[in-house]
Design an enzyme around this catalytic site. Sequence first.
Site, PDB file in Angstrom:
ATOM      1  N   SER A 141       0.806  -1.221   0.000  1.00 14.33           N
ATOM      2  CA  SER A 141       0.000   0.000   0.000  1.00 14.33           C
ATOM      3  C   SER A 141       0.841   1.274   0.000  1.00 14.33           C
ATOM      4  O   SER A 141       0.464   2.261  -0.620  1.00 14.33           O
ATOM      5  CB  SER A 141      -0.978   0.000   1.176  1.00 14.33           C
ATOM      6  OG  SER A 141      -0.285  -0.135   2.392  1.00 14.33           O
ATOM      7  N   HIS A 172       1.111   4.492   4.388  1.00  9.54           N
ATOM      8  CA  HIS A 172       0.434   5.201   3.301  1.00  9.54           C
ATOM      9  C   HIS A 172       0.991   6.612   3.146  1.00  9.54           C
ATOM     10  O   HIS A 172       1.314   7.046   2.037  1.00  9.54           O
ATOM     11  CB  HIS A 172      -1.066   5.283   3.556  1.00  9.54           C
ATOM     12  CG  HIS A 172      -1.762   3.965   3.499  1.00  9.54           C
ATOM     13  ND1 HIS A 172      -3.101   3.843   3.738  1.00  9.54           N
ATOM     14  CD2 HIS A 172      -1.321   2.721   3.228  1.00  9.54           C
ATOM     15  CE1 HIS A 172      -3.458   2.579   3.611  1.00  9.54           C
ATOM     16  NE2 HIS A 172      -2.380   1.871   3.314  1.00  9.54           N
TER      17      HIS A 172
END
Length: 128
Positions: free
Chosen positions: A49, A103
């Site tokens: 991610s 992230h």
Amino acid sequence: NMLSLYLVGRTVEVLYGKWRYLAIYLLSGILGGIVTFFLQPDALAAGASGAIFGVFGAIGIFFIVNRRALGAYGSGAIGQWVFWLGLNLIWGFSTPGIGILDHIGGLVAGMILALILMPRQRRRKRAF
């Protein structure tokens, strides 16, 4: 993650070239993991991610740098990018078990790498 990578990654690969795209993807993933390791050492972070957020950051930087040359399309693309970025960050902050630091680290790394690695012919001169 795979759908996002397919939709955004293909465009970033076309805009930056395959080697720059690979560098953005790999380095964003690594740097996102490093950010998580240092800011939240007890967290388990295993995933792509951060790298995908890096690719997403790269496409946003491309639109921002070239917004004048892209005209109305550039403004619209930036608005959509901000919307999807905000939605993903809100979801990441509100859902337990998501590595939000990965992230954010990947996103920032991807944005910086995109500025550094943007091909010269893709940069448009600003008209004042």
